[in-house]
Motif scaffolding. Structure first.
Motif, PDB file in Angstrom:
ATOM      1  N   GLU A  19     -10.468 -11.517  -4.144  1.00  0.00           N
ATOM      2  CA  GLU A  19      -9.015 -11.504  -4.347  1.00  0.00           C
ATOM      3  C   GLU A  19      -8.273 -11.506  -3.011  1.00  0.00           C
ATOM      4  O   GLU A  19      -7.242 -12.178  -2.873  1.00  0.00           O
ATOM      5  N   ARG A  23      -5.849 -14.717  -1.156  1.00  0.00           N
ATOM      6  CA  ARG A  23      -4.518 -14.513  -0.581  1.00  0.00           C
ATOM      7  C   ARG A  23      -4.499 -14.769   0.928  1.00  0.00           C
ATOM      8  O   ARG A  23      -3.553 -14.419   1.616  1.00  0.00           O
ATOM      9  N   ASP A  70      -8.377  -4.608 -11.567  1.00  0.00           N
ATOM     10  CA  ASP A  70      -7.279  -4.140 -10.728  1.00  0.00           C
ATOM     11  C   ASP A  70      -7.328  -4.701  -9.310  1.00  0.00           C
ATOM     12  O   ASP A  70      -6.411  -4.456  -8.521  1.00  0.00           O
ATOM     13  N   ALA A  72      -6.947  -7.727  -8.187  1.00  0.00           N
ATOM     14  CA  ALA A  72      -5.877  -8.689  -7.894  1.00  0.00           C
ATOM     15  C   ALA A  72      -4.591  -7.967  -7.497  1.00  0.00           C
ATOM     16  O   ALA A  72      -3.926  -8.361  -6.533  1.00  0.00           O
ATOM     17  N   ARG A  73      -4.254  -6.911  -8.202  1.00  0.00           N
ATOM     18  CA  ARG A  73      -3.025  -6.176  -7.867  1.00  0.00           C
ATOM     19  C   ARG A  73      -3.146  -5.510  -6.511  1.00  0.00           C
ATOM     20  O   ARG A  73      -2.212  -5.561  -5.699  1.00  0.00           O
ATOM     21  N   LEU A  74      -4.277  -4.880  -6.224  1.00  0.00           N
ATOM     22  CA  LEU A  74      -4.471  -4.241  -4.920  1.00  0.00           C
ATOM     23  C   LEU A  74      -4.394  -5.287  -3.810  1.00  0.00           C
ATOM     24  O   LEU A  74      -3.738  -5.071  -2.792  1.00  0.00           O
ATOM     25  N   SER A  76      -2.836  -8.149  -3.840  1.00  0.00           N
ATOM     26  CA  SER A  76      -1.445  -8.601  -3.712  1.00  0.00           C
ATOM     27  C   SER A  76      -0.601  -7.563  -2.975  1.00  0.00           C
ATOM     28  O   SER A  76       0.200  -7.907  -2.105  1.00  0.00           O
ATOM     29  N   ASP A  77      -0.777  -6.303  -3.320  1.00  0.00           N
ATOM     30  CA  ASP A  77      -0.034  -5.245  -2.631  1.00  0.00           C
ATOM     31  C   ASP A  77      -0.400  -5.201  -1.153  1.00  0.00           C
ATOM     32  O   ASP A  77       0.465  -5.054  -0.297  1.00  0.00           O
ATOM     33  N   ASP A  80       1.217  -8.085   0.606  1.00  0.00           N
ATOM     34  CA  ASP A  80       2.648  -7.863   0.785  1.00  0.00           C
ATOM     35  C   ASP A  80       2.938  -6.999   2.009  1.00  0.00           C
ATOM     36  O   ASP A  80       3.995  -7.115   2.619  1.00  0.00           O
ATOM     37  N   ARG A 102      10.808  -2.610   1.045  1.00  0.00           N
ATOM     38  CA  ARG A 102      10.171  -2.525  -0.283  1.00  0.00           C
ATOM     39  C   ARG A 102      10.542  -1.246  -1.000  1.00  0.00           C
ATOM     40  O   ARG A 102      10.636  -1.209  -2.219  1.00  0.00           O
TER      41      ARG A 102
END
Length: 104
Positions: A19, A23, A70, A72-74, A76-77, A80, A102
């Protein structure tokens, strides 16, 4: 029991590496429960030196309890919060500004 733990850690670690890579963030982890993301400034990760055998300085992300769903979310965070594929140091002013933006 140990084989099951190794399989579980590998599944979680590999999901996070994949993941992060999707990114554009270089990450690696060949064994264990951690994923390493290279950093520009070794002084930002001095405490983690004892966990590295031969790799350069990295931010260590522990995936021990990370469910693959989870990852993918980690990732992405984490993306960011990163200014470039090699994340900035903790004291990076641009990173601090992004984090303040943020949270507002």
């Amino acid at each position: 029991m140990i084989a099951h733990a190794e399989e579980t850690y590998a599944l979680r670690r590999n999901a996070l590496v994949r993941e992060l890579g999707d990114r554009g963030i270089e990450a690696h982890g060949a064994s264990g429960m951690n994923v390493g993301v290279p950093v520009r400034d070794a002084s930002a990760v001095v405490a983690g030196a004892r966990f590295r055998l031969s790799a350069g300085p990295v931010r260590r992300i522990t995936a021990a309890e990370l469910e693959p769903a989870d990852a993918a979310r980690l990732a992405s965070d984490f993306a960011d919060c990163s200014v470039s594929p090699m994340p900035p140091t903790v004291g990076d002013p641009l990173r601090q500004a992004r984090l303040r933006a943020r949270s507002s």
